[in-house]
Write a protein that holds these residues in place. Sequence first.
Motif, PDB file in Angstrom:
ATOM      1  N   LYS A 214       7.558   3.932   7.473  1.00  0.00           N
ATOM      2  CA  LYS A 214       8.866   4.499   7.812  1.00  0.00           C
ATOM      3  C   LYS A 214       8.743   5.981   8.163  1.00  0.00           C
ATOM      4  N   MET A 215       7.923   6.685   7.395  1.00  0.00           N
ATOM      5  CA  MET A 215       7.719   8.102   7.651  1.00  0.00           C
ATOM      6  C   MET A 215       7.028   8.323   8.998  1.00  0.00           C
TER       7      MET A 215
ATOM      8  N   ILE B  54       4.716  -1.198  -1.199  1.00  0.00           N
ATOM      9  CA  ILE B  54       5.809  -0.216  -1.160  1.00  0.00           C
ATOM     10  C   ILE B  54       5.293   1.088  -0.567  1.00  0.00           C
ATOM     11  N   GLU B  55       4.100   1.497  -0.999  1.00  0.00           N
ATOM     12  CA  GLU B  55       3.514   2.735  -0.479  1.00  0.00           C
ATOM     13  C   GLU B  55       3.290   2.629   1.028  1.00  0.00           C
TER      14      GLU B  55
ATOM     15  N   GLU C  40       4.882   0.710   3.086  1.00  0.00           N
ATOM     16  CA  GLU C  40       6.202   0.637   3.729  1.00  0.00           C
ATOM     17  C   GLU C  40       6.796   2.037   3.897  1.00  0.00           C
ATOM     18  N   ARG C  41       6.675   2.859   2.844  1.00  0.00           N
ATOM     19  CA  ARG C  41       7.162   4.242   2.926  1.00  0.00           C
ATOM     20  C   ARG C  41       6.399   5.020   3.996  1.00  0.00           C
ATOM     21  N   ARG C  42       5.099   4.869   4.017  1.00  0.00           N
ATOM     22  CA  ARG C  42       4.271   5.568   4.989  1.00  0.00           C
ATOM     23  C   ARG C  42       4.629   5.126   6.411  1.00  0.00           C
TER      24      ARG C  42
END
Length: 179
Positions: free
Chosen positions: A26-27, A19-20, A22-24
Amino acid sequence: MMSESNADEMMNPEPEHGIENERRTKMEEKLDEIYAEIAELEREIKTSKAPDQLGWDDIAQEIVGAVTFSLPFLFTGELWEVAKDISVERSLAILLMTLGVAYLFIAKSRIGNLKKEELFHVPKRLLTVTVIAYMISAVLIYVYGINGLADFTPGQYINATILISTFAVIGAITVDMVK
């Protein structure tokens, strides 16, 4: 019973690495998009501020301006009479004055965003404007039969060309510089 380590895991669950990441990701994608948009805006600003280089579009504009501004004066009998009566010296003075004003307008004015291009220390736009204006004027006098109507001698034909070209030069410069 639960061991102490299992109880700690349930009370303080750590975020999963997936998840971490994936967020990174996307950012990072969003940041890449923003950087690409900024780069595109910078390119647009540079091209909009870039001086206009003499090209075929400018020559077409000069032709349109020369024809548009010279046509009304081509059909005035008063101009024909002036062309018949003016001396060669005055005609040359008008020619030099027209070229001087055109030079000041093109080379020294801050109107328009023009690139300074020269050929033998003479601005290229001055050369193109002059050639176009005088050629257009001479051709229009011939095409519309003004030479026959006014009964010009060769010297008077040149005088008429110089007089009409005064307006053609102004028109060519004006239309070329206004963008």
